[in-house]
Design an enzyme around this catalytic site. Sequence first.
Site, PDB file in Angstrom:
ATOM      1  CG  ASN A  76      -5.038  -1.789  -3.001  1.00 31.70           C
ATOM      2  OD1 ASN A  76      -5.782  -1.267  -3.589  1.00 31.70           O
ATOM      3  ND2 ASN A  76      -3.750  -2.137  -2.950  1.00 31.70           N
ATOM      4  CB  VAL A  84      -9.211  -5.753   2.888  1.00 30.72           C
ATOM      5  CG1 VAL A  84      -9.424  -3.909   2.550  1.00 30.72           C
ATOM      6  CG2 VAL A  84     -10.455  -6.617   2.189  1.00 30.72           C
ATOM      7  CB  CYS A  85      -3.913  -4.095   1.067  1.00 29.39           C
ATOM      8  SG  CYS A  85      -2.777  -2.694   1.330  1.00 29.39           S
ATOM      9  CG  LEU A  86      -9.607   0.064   2.945  1.00 32.55           C
ATOM     10  CD1 LEU A  86      -9.507   0.929   1.747  1.00 32.55           C
ATOM     11  CD2 LEU A  86     -11.340  -0.311   3.076  1.00 32.55           C
TER      12      LEU A  86
END
EC number: 2.3.2.23
Length: 183
Positions: A76, A84-86
Amino acid sequence: MSSPSKRREMDLMKLMMGDYKVEMMNDGMQEFYVIFHGPKESPYDGGVWRIRVELPDAYPYKSPSIGFINKIYHPNVDEMSGSVCLDVINQTWSPMFDLVNVFEVFLPQLLLYPNPSDPLNGDAAALMMRDKTAYEQKVKEYCERYAKPEDAGAVPEEKSSDEELSEAEYASSDEEVAGKADP
C-alpha cells in the site's frame, strides 16, 4: 481550538513533545519530516523511515498528506514516490484524529496489516499473496538496505564539545592536531 492554525500548532507540539523527531521544512507549520520506527515484532522492526507530512490549509478538517522518503517494500506504499494508500488518512479522516494518531496508530497498523487487494505496489501485493515468507524476507532486505537510521536522517548525535574525551581519544586528537614531535 478556535481556528485550524491553532489546531495545527497544538497537534505539531504534541508530536514534538512525544518520542518523535520532527524537522520543519520551512518557516511555516505545513510541511515537515518525522522520523518513524517500524513496529516491533513485524518484518519492519528495526527499520527507520523519514516521513514527509504536508498539512493542507483546511487541516484538521482535511487529512494530512503522508509519504515515505526512504524506500519501503509494502503493497500500500508506492515504491517510487513513497505515497501512502491509507483509507483512514485519505478517505475516512475526521477532525477528531491528530498527528500523533497518524504515527502511533495509522502507520503502525498499515505496516502490521497490509491490504494486498488495494495495492500501490503490485509486485509487493502479488508476492505477499503468493508467498508470505518470501514477502517478509524482501521487507527485511529493504529495511536493511534502505531503512537504517542514517537513511532516515536519524544519525546518532555526536559528542558535544563540552563532554570529556577519554584519554585515548584525547591523545589521538592531540597527535592529529600537533603532529609528531621532532626527534
